[in-house]
Design a protein around this motif. Structure first.
Motif, PDB file in Angstrom:
ATOM      1  N   THR A 290       0.916  -1.089   0.107  1.00 31.84           N
ATOM      2  CA  THR A 290       0.056   0.093  -0.191  1.00 31.84           C
ATOM      3  C   THR A 290       0.922   1.247   0.057  1.00 31.84           C
ATOM      4  OG1 THR A 290       0.075   0.021   2.301  1.00 31.84           O
ATOM      5  CG2 THR A 290      -1.796  -0.990   1.390  1.00 31.84           C
ATOM      6  N   ILE A 291       0.375   2.455  -0.377  1.00 33.88           N
ATOM      7  CA  ILE A 291       0.856   3.652  -0.436  1.00 33.88           C
ATOM      8  C   ILE A 291       0.199   4.562   0.518  1.00 33.88           C
ATOM      9  CG2 ILE A 291       2.084   5.392  -1.648  1.00 33.88           C
ATOM     10  CD1 ILE A 291       2.232   3.827  -3.968  1.00 33.88           C
ATOM     11  N   GLY A 292       0.621   5.050   1.687  1.00 32.99           N
ATOM     12  CA  GLY A 292       0.033   6.269   2.315  1.00 32.99           C
ATOM     13  C   GLY A 292       0.364   7.539   1.509  1.00 32.99           C
ATOM     14  N   GLU A 293      -0.337   8.184   0.671  1.00 35.45           N
ATOM     15  CA  GLU A 293      -0.190   9.100  -0.151  1.00 35.45           C
ATOM     16  C   GLU A 293      -0.203  10.502   0.591  1.00 35.45           C
ATOM     17  OE1 GLU A 293      -1.624   9.301  -4.182  1.00 35.45           O
ATOM     18  OE2 GLU A 293      -1.576   7.124  -4.185  1.00 35.45           O
TER      19      GLU A 293
ATOM     20  N   ARG B 246      -0.374  13.182  14.007  1.00 35.49           N
ATOM     21  CA  ARG B 246      -0.182  12.117  14.714  1.00 35.49           C
ATOM     22  C   ARG B 246      -1.168  11.018  13.982  1.00 35.49           C
ATOM     23  NH1 ARG B 246       1.006  11.515  20.814  1.00 35.49           N
ATOM     24  NH2 ARG B 246       1.971   9.938  19.850  1.00 35.49           N
ATOM     25  N   ALA B 247      -1.942  11.232  13.254  1.00 35.17           N
ATOM     26  CA  ALA B 247      -2.795  10.231  12.730  1.00 35.17           C
ATOM     27  C   ALA B 247      -2.026   9.075  12.162  1.00 35.17           C
ATOM     28  CB  ALA B 247      -3.812  11.000  11.559  1.00 35.17           C
ATOM     29  N   LYS B 248      -2.546   8.040  12.291  1.00 28.40           N
ATOM     30  CA  LYS B 248      -1.830   6.780  11.774  1.00 28.40           C
ATOM     31  C   LYS B 248      -2.054   6.557  10.122  1.00 28.40           C
ATOM     32  CE  LYS B 248      -1.789   4.377  16.151  1.00 28.40           C
ATOM     33  NZ  LYS B 248      -2.216   3.127  17.087  1.00 28.40           N
ATOM     34  N   VAL B 249      -0.696   6.267   9.717  1.00 27.77           N
ATOM     35  CA  VAL B 249      -0.912   5.732   8.409  1.00 27.77           C
ATOM     36  C   VAL B 249      -0.445   4.230   8.483  1.00 27.77           C
ATOM     37  CG1 VAL B 249       0.113   6.174   6.051  1.00 27.77           C
ATOM     38  CG2 VAL B 249      -0.073   8.079   7.463  1.00 27.77           C
ATOM     39  N   GLU B 250      -1.356   3.453   7.940  1.00 26.86           N
ATOM     40  CA  GLU B 250      -1.016   1.933   8.183  1.00 26.86           C
ATOM     41  C   GLU B 250      -0.933   1.314   6.819  1.00 26.86           C
ATOM     42  OE1 GLU B 250      -3.490   0.181  11.291  1.00 26.86           O
ATOM     43  OE2 GLU B 250      -3.958   2.071  12.210  1.00 26.86           O
ATOM     44  N   SER B 251       0.012   0.002   7.157  1.00 28.24           N
ATOM     45  CA  SER B 251       0.263  -0.885   6.244  1.00 28.24           C
ATOM     46  C   SER B 251      -0.766  -1.741   5.753  1.00 28.24           C
ATOM     47  CB  SER B 251       1.451  -1.644   6.312  1.00 28.24           C
ATOM     48  OG  SER B 251       1.299  -2.574   7.486  1.00 28.24           O
TER      49      SER B 251
END
Length: 163
Positions: free
Chosen positions: A119-122, A129-134
Motif C-alpha cells: 500500500t501507499i499512504g499518499e 499524529r494520525a496513523k498511516v497503516e500498512s
C-alpha cells in the motif's frame, strides 16, 4: 624492520580512517549528513519504468524512530528506506507511521517481503499524529516526497529493489 612495518600499518589505518571521514561506510556506501548509509532504491512500475531514489537507510531502531522528523525538505529524487522493518530483523508485521515533527508531506510506501508494494499512504499530513497503516505485514518502508508516487505512476503491486 618491525618499526617500518608498524609505520606502514599505521599509515594504512590512518588512510582508512580518513576515507571514513569522506562520508563512506565500510561497505563503501556514501553516508548522509545524518550518519545513515545512502543507497539507490529502485521502484519499477507495472509499465516497466524504473524510478531511482537516493535513500538514506534507517536500519536500526533509533534511526527508524527518528525517520525524517525535523527535516526542512526532501528532494524529489530522495527518500528514506526503513530496512529491515522491523529493525530487530523479526518477521514482517503490520506497521503504522505518523508524521509528528515531520514538516513535509510524504508518500509512505509499505513493501512486502517479496519486494512488491502493499500500500501507499499518499501525501501523509505534515505534523500529524494520525496513523498511516500498512494494512498487512511488511518487510520495509520507503518514504518519498509527498505526491511523487502519483506523479510517477507508482502503485500497489510495483516492485521495489535495493542492495
Amino acid at each position: 624492520m618491525t618499526g617500518l612495518r608498524f609505520s606502514a600499518l599505521a599509515a594504512v589505518a590512518l588512510l582508512a580512517a580518513l576515507n571514513g571521514c569522506k562520508g563512506e561506510t565500510a561497505g563503501n556506501d556514501p553516508v548522509s549528513e545524518h550518519g545513515m548509509a545512502v543507497r539507490p532504491v529502485t521502484v519499477t512500475t507495472a509499465d516497466g519504468k524504473a524510478h531511482i531514489f537516493k535513500s538514506e537507510v534507517a536500519a536500526n531502531e533509533a534511526q527508524q524512530q527518528q525517520g525524517l522528523m525535523y527535516r526542512p525538505r526532501l528532494a524529489p529524487d530522495a527518500g528514506m528506506l526503513f530496512a529491515p522493518y522491523p529493525p530487530d530483523g523479526g518477521p514482517p508485521r503490520a506497521a503504522s507511521f505518523w508524521m509528528e515533527n515531520t514538516p513535509n508531506a510524504l508518500d509512505i510506501i509499505f513493501i512486502r517481503a517479496d519486494g512488491t508494494i502493499a500500500t501507499i499512504g499518499e501525501n501523509a499530513v505534515p505534523l500529524s499524529r494520525a496513523k498511516v497503516e500498512s494494512g498487512e505485514p511488511i518487510a520495509a518502508v520507503l518514504e518519498i516526497a509527498g505526491g511523487r508516487a502519483a506523479e510517477l505512476g507508482i502503485a500497489a503491486g510495483d516492485k521495489v529493489t535495493w542492495k
